[in-house]
Scaffold this motif. Structure first.
Motif, PDB file in Angstrom:
ATOM      1  N   LEU A  64       0.827  -1.436  -0.067  1.00 37.65           N
ATOM      2  CA  LEU A  64      -0.032  -0.144  -0.047  1.00 37.65           C
ATOM      3  C   LEU A  64       0.725   1.182   0.163  1.00 37.65           C
ATOM      4  N   LEU A  65       2.021   1.211   0.853  1.00 41.92           N
ATOM      5  CA  LEU A  65       2.778   2.420   0.675  1.00 41.92           C
ATOM      6  C   LEU A  65       3.309   2.805  -0.796  1.00 41.92           C
ATOM      7  N   VAL A  66       3.661   1.701  -1.485  1.00 36.62           N
ATOM      8  CA  VAL A  66       3.994   2.065  -2.821  1.00 36.62           C
ATOM      9  C   VAL A  66       2.877   2.301  -3.690  1.00 36.62           C
ATOM     10  N   LEU A  67       1.664   1.828  -3.633  1.00 34.34           N
ATOM     11  CA  LEU A  67       0.543   2.230  -4.507  1.00 34.34           C
ATOM     12  C   LEU A  67       0.093   3.550  -3.960  1.00 34.34           C
ATOM     13  N   ILE A  68      -0.093   3.844  -2.797  1.00 34.73           N
ATOM     14  CA  ILE A  68      -0.284   5.224  -2.219  1.00 34.73           C
ATOM     15  C   ILE A  68       0.503   6.343  -2.702  1.00 34.73           C
ATOM     16  N   SER A  76      -6.621   4.099 -19.310  1.00 33.87           N
ATOM     17  CA  SER A  76      -5.561   3.186 -19.156  1.00 33.87           C
ATOM     18  C   SER A  76      -5.786   1.875 -18.556  1.00 33.87           C
ATOM     19  N   PRO A  77      -5.680   0.599 -18.958  1.00 36.22           N
ATOM     20  CA  PRO A  77      -5.929  -0.593 -18.377  1.00 36.22           C
ATOM     21  C   PRO A  77      -4.961  -0.439 -16.917  1.00 36.22           C
ATOM     22  N   PHE A  78      -3.595   0.071 -17.180  1.00 39.16           N
ATOM     23  CA  PHE A  78      -2.747   0.168 -16.257  1.00 39.16           C
ATOM     24  C   PHE A  78      -3.083   0.898 -14.943  1.00 39.16           C
ATOM     25  N   TRP A  79      -3.768   1.951 -15.085  1.00 38.79           N
ATOM     26  CA  TRP A  79      -4.198   2.943 -14.183  1.00 38.79           C
ATOM     27  C   TRP A  79      -5.630   2.231 -13.360  1.00 38.79           C
ATOM     28  N   GLN A  80      -6.096   1.634 -14.249  1.00 38.52           N
ATOM     29  CA  GLN A  80      -7.486   0.931 -13.722  1.00 38.52           C
ATOM     30  C   GLN A  80      -6.958  -0.192 -12.642  1.00 38.52           C
ATOM     31  N   VAL A  81      -6.039  -0.797 -13.134  1.00 37.33           N
ATOM     32  CA  VAL A  81      -5.510  -1.975 -12.260  1.00 37.33           C
ATOM     33  C   VAL A  81      -4.865  -1.419 -11.051  1.00 37.33           C
ATOM     34  N   TRP A  82      -4.214  -0.339 -11.156  1.00 35.72           N
ATOM     35  CA  TRP A  82      -3.547   0.217  -9.948  1.00 35.72           C
ATOM     36  C   TRP A  82      -4.422   0.736  -8.785  1.00 35.72           C
ATOM     37  N   ASP A  83      -5.505   1.557  -9.570  1.00 34.38           N
ATOM     38  CA  ASP A  83      -6.333   1.932  -8.525  1.00 34.38           C
ATOM     39  C   ASP A  83      -7.174   0.720  -7.950  1.00 34.38           C
ATOM     40  N   LEU A  84      -7.532  -0.212  -8.679  1.00 41.08           N
ATOM     41  CA  LEU A  84      -8.155  -1.301  -8.259  1.00 41.08           C
ATOM     42  C   LEU A  84      -7.517  -2.213  -7.084  1.00 41.08           C
ATOM     43  N   LEU A  85      -6.255  -2.366  -7.232  1.00 43.11           N
ATOM     44  CA  LEU A  85      -5.256  -2.917  -6.147  1.00 43.11           C
ATOM     45  C   LEU A  85      -5.261  -1.917  -4.953  1.00 43.11           C
ATOM     46  N   MET A  86      -5.211  -0.686  -5.297  1.00 40.22           N
ATOM     47  CA  MET A  86      -5.063   0.096  -4.125  1.00 40.22           C
ATOM     48  C   MET A  86      -6.441   0.155  -3.357  1.00 40.22           C
ATOM     49  N   LEU A  87      -7.675   0.204  -4.059  1.00 36.21           N
ATOM     50  CA  LEU A  87      -8.786  -0.065  -3.268  1.00 36.21           C
ATOM     51  C   LEU A  87      -9.006  -1.503  -2.473  1.00 36.21           C
ATOM     52  N   TRP A  88      -8.687  -2.423  -3.148  1.00 41.20           N
ATOM     53  CA  TRP A  88      -8.872  -3.741  -2.632  1.00 41.20           C
ATOM     54  C   TRP A  88      -7.930  -3.976  -1.394  1.00 41.20           C
TER      55      TRP A  88
END
Length: 152
Positions: A41-45, A73-85
């Motif tokens: 989460l530190l990396v993602l946030i 961009s699918p990259f940012w969708q997955v990034w934000d999805l991982l951050m949310l989950w």
């Protein structure tokens, strides 16, 4: 004179004996998950904050067009999805631990966990739906609010 009804104390040097034996390492896995998810989460946030606040015009550039362009961009969708989950699982596990530590009555503990898990499911499902069903080019929207990808 000794009384037979007096409670006996165990020797303080005796090894600790659990009252209830468990065959599961659920709490251990929860503890390890909290540490691993915290690092991820530190990396993602901080990646999220850097891109949103430092790159380009900074905080002044964040609007509907910025989010719309980013989520194409699918990259940012997955990034934000991982951050949310991960944030939801991390937070839910932390609050679950607090409920286990401080809710003394079993019925209160049960209802608090039911509300916690319901909130987890609702926020996670709605957040996932928003990320994947977001329309960056809605019909009838003012042109100055739309991202540049809508005009290609």
């Amino acid at each position: 004179m000794t009384t037979t009804n007096a409670p006996t104390l165990s020797d303080p040097r005796d090894p600790y004996k659990r009252l209830k034996t468990t065959r599961s390492n659920y709490e251990l896995y929860g503890w390890v998950f909290m540490r691993a998810s915290g690092v991820i989460l530190l990396v993602l946030i901080f990646g999220h904050l850097f891109v949103n606040l430092m790159v380009g015009d900074g905080v002044h550039a964040i609007d509907f067009a910025f989010v719309g362009g980013k989520w194409t961009s699918p990259f940012w969708q997955v990034w934000d999805l991982l951050m949310l989950w991960l944030a939801m699982m991390h937070g839910t596990n932390g609050v679950r631990t607090i409920i286990n530590d401080y809710a003394e009555r079993p019925l209160v503990r049960l209802w608090l966990k039911i509300f916690l898990y319901a909130a987890f499911v609702i926020v996670t499902v709605l957040g996932t739906l928003v990320i994947f069903t977001f329309t960056p080019c809605p019909l009838g929207a003012p042109a100055d609010l739309l991202p540049s990808i809508c005009f290609k």
